[in-house]
Design a protein around this motif. Structure first.
Motif, short mmCIF file in Angstrom:
data_model
loop_
_atom_site.label_atom_id
_atom_site.label_comp_id
_atom_site.label_asym_id
_atom_site.label_seq_id
_atom_site.Cartn_x
_atom_site.Cartn_y
_atom_site.Cartn_z
N ASN A 1 36.29 37.58 -40.97
CA ASN A 1 35.25 38.59 -40.76
C ASN A 1 34.32 38.28 -39.60
N ALA A 2 34.59 37.21 -38.87
CA ALA A 2 33.72 36.82 -37.75
C ALA A 2 33.70 37.91 -36.69
N ALA A 3 32.52 38.10 -36.10
CA ALA A 3 32.33 39.17 -35.11
C ALA A 3 32.75 38.76 -33.70
N ASN A 4 32.79 37.43 -33.44
CA ASN A 4 33.14 36.98 -32.10
C ASN A 4 33.75 35.58 -32.15
N LYS B 1 34.71 29.76 -34.03
CA LYS B 1 34.66 28.33 -33.72
C LYS B 1 33.73 27.59 -34.67
N GLN B 2 32.58 28.17 -34.98
CA GLN B 2 31.63 27.51 -35.87
C GLN B 2 32.19 27.41 -37.29
N VAL B 3 32.81 28.47 -37.77
CA VAL B 3 33.41 28.45 -39.11
C VAL B 3 34.50 27.39 -39.17
N LEU B 4 35.36 27.34 -38.14
CA LEU B 4 36.43 26.35 -38.12
C LEU B 4 35.88 24.92 -38.06
N LYS B 5 34.83 24.72 -37.29
CA LYS B 5 34.21 23.39 -37.21
C LYS B 5 33.70 22.97 -38.59
#
Length: 106
Positions: free
Chosen positions: A37-40, A45-49
């Motif tokens: 659901n990430a917008a960009n 990248k932050q979610v994966l980190k």
């Protein structure tokens, strides 16, 4: 070709066909949903980190890397470090035992 981030995170997502370890963790499932659901790209990248750090701390999977083949040599063979494949025209790295050029003999 590398795998996309959704595939990499899916291997720990509850019920996914590639979840061979059968991980069922609500936190990982939440990261997976947030990523989809990430917008960009920055959000992805932050979610994966965050997900990578969490998954690493949980130790869901342990790699037990073992060599598939061995290269055996005699003790008088000098300057050789298991690169039989590259010497005999293969793709490099340790492979099956064999005979080497006499230039390696002491």
């Amino acid at each position: 070709m590398g795998r996309n981030p959704a595939d990499r995170l899916a291997i720990f997502h509850t019920g996914d066909a590639s979840n061979y370890e059968m991980v069922s963790d609500t936190t990982v499932d939440g990261y997976y949903t947030k990523m989809l659901n990430a917008a960009n790209l920055d959000e992805v990248k932050q979610v994966l980190k965050d997900a990578n750090g969490y998954i690493a701390r949980q130790h869901f999977d342990t790699a037990l890397v073992q060599p598939g083949l061995f290269a055996l040599t005699q003790p008088w063979l000098k300057g050789y470090a298991g690169q039989l494949g590259s010497i005999s025209g293969g793709s490099g790295g340790p492979t099956l035992p064999g005979f080497l050029c006499c230039a390696f003999l002491d």
